[in-house]
Design an enzyme around this catalytic site. Structure first.
Site, PDB file in Angstrom:
ATOM      1  NE  ARG A   1      -4.227  -1.362  -0.098  1.00 16.89           N
ATOM      2  CZ  ARG A   1      -4.296  -2.411  -0.929  1.00 16.89           C
ATOM      3  NH1 ARG A   1      -3.242  -2.729  -1.648  1.00 16.89           N
ATOM      4  NH2 ARG A   1      -5.387  -3.117  -1.016  1.00 16.89           N
TER       5      ARG A   1
ATOM      6  CD  GLU B   1      -2.808   3.268  -5.879  1.00 14.43           C
ATOM      7  OE1 GLU B   1      -3.830   2.563  -6.000  1.00 14.43           O
ATOM      8  OE2 GLU B   1      -1.667   2.791  -5.864  1.00 14.43           O
TER       9      GLU B   1
ATOM     10  CG  HIS C   1      -2.653  -0.807  -6.866  1.00 10.72           C
ATOM     11  ND1 HIS C   1      -3.250  -0.093  -5.859  1.00 10.72           N
ATOM     12  CD2 HIS C   1      -2.464  -2.059  -6.363  1.00 10.72           C
ATOM     13  CE1 HIS C   1      -3.420  -0.864  -4.799  1.00 10.72           C
ATOM     14  NE2 HIS C   1      -2.942  -2.065  -5.085  1.00 10.72           N
TER      15      HIS C   1
END
Length: 323
Positions: A234, A263, A287
């Site tokens: 993360r 994000e 991601h």
């Protein structure tokens, strides 16, 4: 059993295998992205299945009297109000382990891309500068992954899958975790010792209050000079401005990140401000570590199993809100 689906519809239709589900289950699609709280609340759903990047607020949870489970499609759950869910007796669960192999592969990809200077050399070949790049390697040979000592921070499902792959490359592997793992082929080290002794540090922890910003100026100063930092966990784990400074001044040899914060990434992210040759020491992916066809099929296996447990009045797997 009413199930509110807050997922990409095309993904759901491709991978969810709804033909095997009980006919009496009512699947209500609301799409992913920003949650339409009024529509979801009005559904009277027993279960919410949500994209990990979709926020599930306490205000929504308080409006859903029938709700028994909020199920994250992936591993992340930091955008779900865990405290409110727990206070209302609603389980929050994730799909831990379903994407472990895929994310481990992504971590390896980022390591190899940095070790082999992939970004710069790719550009040089496209610019018809192949021999210039190759000559540089004769002067300063590239580093094999098998020559490296890799430190895994967080030895959960993904960390263990990564460990297996690193050992196959011949790397020496150390790890830090709150709990020591038996027979994993890696050496346990206290965190500061792991930072100081490893050529590559790979993060595999959830975003929690105690892990937020754990990589910062202080911890970067503890790492071996020229070390590589990998984050497929993360973005919140990392002080990105500190990483940019460490790359710029040479303390950090490079960084490979599949996750950023926030994000979607914003143009003012300090990592994106690295220019010139410094940008070749940073490898970013959008991601996508867990976004594989195999992962999606395993996600839905976990999701439907948990819904069946809820329907039977039992506890689901992978509860993350402590009830």
């Amino acid at each position: 059993m009413k199930i509110a689906i807050l997922l990409d519809r095309a993904n759901f239709d491709r991978y969810a295998d709804t033909a095997s589900l009980p006919k009496e289950w009512e699947l209500l699609h609301f799409g992913n992205g920003v949650c339409d709280e009024d529509a979801v609340a009005a559904s009277g759903a027993d279960v919410i299945v949500t994209d990990p990047m979709t926020a599930i607020s306490g205000a929504l949870l308080r409006r859903m009297d029938n709700l028994k489970l909020v199920q994250s499609q992936g591993v992340g759950y930091n955008l779900i109000d865990l405290e409110t869910a727990a206070g209302r007796g609603v389980f929050v669960a994730n799909s831990a382990g379903a994407n472990a192999a895929a994310v481990a592969e992504q971590a390896l990809l980022l390591m190899l891309a940095l070790l082999r200077n992939l970004k710069e050399f790719d550009e040089m070949v496209f610019a018809a500068r192949q021999m210039e790049a190759k000559t540089r390697c004769f002067k300063n040979g590239l580093t094999e992954l098998g020559e490296c000592r890799v430190g895994i921070v967080g030895m959960g499902a993904i960390g263990r899958e990564l460990c297996k792959r690193l050992l196959a490359f011949g790397a020496r592997v150390s790890y830090y975790d709150k709990f020591q793992v038996q027979d994993c082929g890696a050496q346990y080290l206290p965190l500061d010792e792991l930072y100081a002794s490893c050529d590559i540090i790979s993060l595999h922890l959830p975003a929690l209050p105690e892990t937020e910003g754990m990589i910062n100026d202080e911890t970067l100063a503890k790492m071996r000079p020229g070390a590589l930092l990998i984050n497929t966990a993360r973005g919140e784990l990392v002080d990105q401005a500190a990483v940019a400074r460490a790359i710029a001044d040479g303390r950090l040899g490079g960084a490979g990140f599949d996750t950023l914060s926030p994000e979607p990434v914003t143009a003012d992210n300090p990592l994106l401000q690295l220019g010139g040759e410094l940008r070749y020491r940073l490898v970013l992916s959008p991601h996508i570590g867990g976004i594989t066809s195999g992962s999606f099929r395993r996600y839905y296996d976990v999701i439907w199993e948990n819904v069946r447990w809820i329907e039977a009045g039992e506890r689901p797997r992978n509860i993350v809100n402590g009830i």
